[in-house]
Scaffold this active site. Structure first.
Site, PDB file in Angstrom:
ATOM      1  N   ARG A   1       0.847  -1.197   0.000  1.00  0.00           N
ATOM      2  CA  ARG A   1       0.000   0.000   0.000  1.00  0.00           C
ATOM      3  C   ARG A   1       0.878   1.241   0.000  1.00  0.00           C
ATOM      4  NH1 ARG A   1      -4.655   1.004  -1.685  1.00  0.00           N
ATOM      5  NH2 ARG A   1      -5.238  -1.030  -0.830  1.00  0.00           N
TER       6      ARG A   1
ATOM      7  N   ASN B   1      -2.260  -3.254   8.815  1.00  0.00           N
ATOM      8  CA  ASN B   1      -3.294  -4.263   8.688  1.00  0.00           C
ATOM      9  C   ASN B   1      -3.667  -4.512   7.225  1.00  0.00           C
ATOM     10  OD1 ASN B   1      -5.085  -6.298   9.627  1.00  0.00           O
ATOM     11  ND2 ASN B   1      -5.011  -5.245  11.597  1.00  0.00           N
TER      12      ASN B   1
ATOM     13  N   HIS C   1      -5.487  -3.321   4.909  1.00  0.00           N
ATOM     14  CA  HIS C   1      -5.383  -2.274   3.893  1.00  0.00           C
ATOM     15  C   HIS C   1      -3.926  -1.963   3.558  1.00  0.00           C
ATOM     16  CE1 HIS C   1      -5.853   1.769   2.009  1.00  0.00           C
ATOM     17  NE2 HIS C   1      -6.879   1.153   1.463  1.00  0.00           N
ATOM     18  N   CYS C   2      -3.082  -1.997   4.572  1.00  0.00           N
ATOM     19  CA  CYS C   2      -1.667  -1.665   4.376  1.00  0.00           C
ATOM     20  C   CYS C   2      -0.933  -2.693   3.520  1.00  0.00           C
ATOM     21  CB  CYS C   2      -0.949  -1.584   5.721  1.00  0.00           C
ATOM     22  SG  CYS C   2      -1.691  -0.464   6.911  1.00  0.00           S
ATOM     23  N   ILE C   3      -1.410  -3.929   3.513  1.00  0.00           N
ATOM     24  CA  ILE C   3      -0.672  -4.975   2.789  1.00  0.00           C
ATOM     25  C   ILE C   3      -1.253  -5.242   1.402  1.00  0.00           C
ATOM     26  CG2 ILE C   3       0.056  -6.090   4.941  1.00  0.00           C
ATOM     27  CD1 ILE C   3      -1.980  -8.399   4.158  1.00  0.00           C
TER      28      ILE C   3
END
Lengths: 371, 371
Positions: free
Chosen positions: B93, B354, B356-358
């Site tokens: 992300r 989390n 969204h970040c990955i």
């Protein structure tokens, strides 16, 4: 993507001829300094020319190790897609997958075993761990399922198919004891029939003289122009050791029929004069145990047959040799609908192969994807 | 592919909202043992669950370093495409490109500068050379041209867009002195407007309490459900340091209008109870100079807002917390046409982010490719 333990024949897939329509083409960036002189810089320039040329006609992807990624991206043209992929050397024809299609738009890869042209017996570099993964990785890139043929050592340059039931190979390579020593000729032929989905295998005895790196790959010796029609590397010089090899292959081919019962038309493609490694060329190569040496005076296996057949064009290696023109002329006649693009390719030959060896086509799906 | 020195605004491209249709999604395989406990094995299992889940809804590609390629391929499901790409950590992300589209089927990437969340001042790992290349490499993989925004440090998780002219970010991150210290707030806003092609930037003051790795990325704090509608992480506990951050953001948002003049509807998404790193969790992480330590008792920046919005589904991190149900309920109401898929994701949170970040979506082209 899935790894398949069935075979293309079982599933109704076949390997198309290289002259059928492509979706794209792959090349691997050259760099290893024990094979490509002067840190690969001269070879890289020729690979750039080949890749940029192909990119004018079909989708072109160049695969490159992390440490050369930025340099490759900067050297290659904007129509080329550059993707990181760890590799030991640049012969994607041999380390890469072969692709098969069905008539309903299916496309799959075959991931052959790879042992750097002979493994611990006579392999030309060590290790070859990255190259053994190239087949599967390219299939993942294409997003296609992969036939697992890892237990069968095969380089893509050691076979040609006409897409119409016939495979052509050499005994010198496929029966070499350093590939699949526990398999008989009949068992090897059966493997080819299962995976390429062909009914007949033509066994040319030997490849090009001094093509020792590959044990005489067929793709330097002969190629299918179309079903029923073959080009064969040739010399009229009876004192050249290539002569008896070409005559032997010629006599074999004209006396054979293909899978469809056709007698083969064999076109003689006159080879360049013998090409020897110079002192200066040899001096540019790192000397490393376990890698094949590039000695001054060694004859190289130069051949015009080692061309790439792409969408609407032929990328033809030339050598500043009097026979260059003759090759261009013959191929212009044989491929009236394709541009014949000569590329000065001594630099690739110095590494042990030529344009066909450094390319791998992805055939077009038989019906468009989005329908 | 080409590197472009123009901007999306100049060329009529815009970044679509994450809730618009996707062509596919990327994830990077976790492995670095100074961030992911026990050699990354527990995190890998959760990443596999996320990737396999997404692969049921959209084209899913997982990028992985060479040394974990075979393991990743073996652990991931057959619907997932696995591609080698060198990386320093797994936050695509933030290290990946943002994609922009136009109305004529165009798709391009933006390759932002990346300095591991603060470079030599406050970056959380060193070096970040591979991660800085991820943006351009993913664009090459997609075969799209790339806007060169390398002189502007930006993580994708620090922005959200509504696809309709509005960007939402946090001052805490974008004005942090370790990103673009020589740029004023106005200059940064102008960059966002040029590259995302938005007319208005909403500046939430701060992100989630203890989200120190990222300096308060907006994607852990608030998200666009659709234009004009936002979820915001929330707590009613006035003694929780998160309280004043959420209230501050709430008051800011309800008093703002978006680019189209809409007053924002702000939904409160109740956060999980404070989540602390255990001794056992801390013990599994390699201690390395220059990497951020994971100390027992440290509070993590747990938030349900850090979900991925995909084609027909929401991949929602849950924590075995009483508020899990409440989050599922709210999102079910807000996204009546999407499956809400809760995934137990404490393991990703332990690494600093989390779901969204990955993840990084590739938006669908507005008209099919082959027309």
């Amino acid at each position: 993507m899935k790894r398949l333990n069935s075979t293309p024949r079982q599933d109704g897939y076949r390997m198309p001829g290289e002259f059928e329509k492509h979706e794209g083409c792959y090349i691997i960036w050259p760099q290893r300094p024990d094979n490509w002189r002067y840190g690969g810089k001269p070879a890289q320039r020729v690979f750039v020319e080949v890749a940029n040329t192909i990119a004018e006609y079909e989708k072109m992807t160049v695969l490159v190790n992390q440490d050369q990624y930025i340099n490759a991206r900067n050297m290659l043209g904007p129509k080329v897609r550059v993707i990181e992929m760890s590799n030991n050397d640049s012969w994607i024809r041999d380390s890469g997958p072969s692709f098969v299609v069905n008539e309903r738009g299916g496309l799959r890869g075959i991931d052959w075993g790879f042992n750097a042209y002979g493994g611990l017996v006579e392999g030309i570099y060590f290790p070859w761990d990255y190259d053994d993964l190239i087949g599967g990785k390219v299939c993942e890139l294409e997003g296609v399922d992969t036939y697992n043929a890892a237990d069968f050592i095969l380089e893509g340059g050691s076979i040609h198919v006409d897409g119409d039931g016939t495979c052509m190979t050499t005994e010198e390579c496929l029966l070499a004891p350093d590939r699949n020593p526990d398999m008989s000729k009949e068992e090897i032929e059966e493997k080819l029939k299962e995976y390429l989905n062909v009914e007949k295998v033509l066994w040319i005895p030997r490849g090009v003289y001094k093509d020792e790196d590959t044990n005489g790959h067929v793709d330097n010796m002969a190629n299918f122009v179309r079903p029923g029609e073959v080009v064969l590397t040739w010399t009229d010089d009876v004192n050249d050791p290539q002569y008896e090899r070409s005559v032997e292959a010629y006599n074999y081919l004209i006396n054979e029929t293909d899978a469809k019962g056709r007698r083969l038309i064999v076109h003689k493609l006159y080879a360049p004069s013998p090409l020897l490694i110079t002192q200066e060329e040899s001096d540019g190569v790192d000397s490393v145990e376990g890698s094949i040496p590039r000695r001054p005076g060694d004859r190289m296996a130069g051949s015009y047959v080692n061309y790439y057949t792409g969408n609407g064009f032929i990328a033809l290696p030339v050598f500043n040799d009097p026979n260059d023109e003759r090759a261009i002329e013959l191929l212009s006649e044989l491929y009236p609908d394709r541009d014949i693009i000569p590329i000065y390719a001594r630099e690739i030959l110095l590494g042990g192969g030529n344009i066909h060896c450094i390319t791998q086509q992805v055939p077009a799906r038989k019906i468009p994807r989005n329908f």
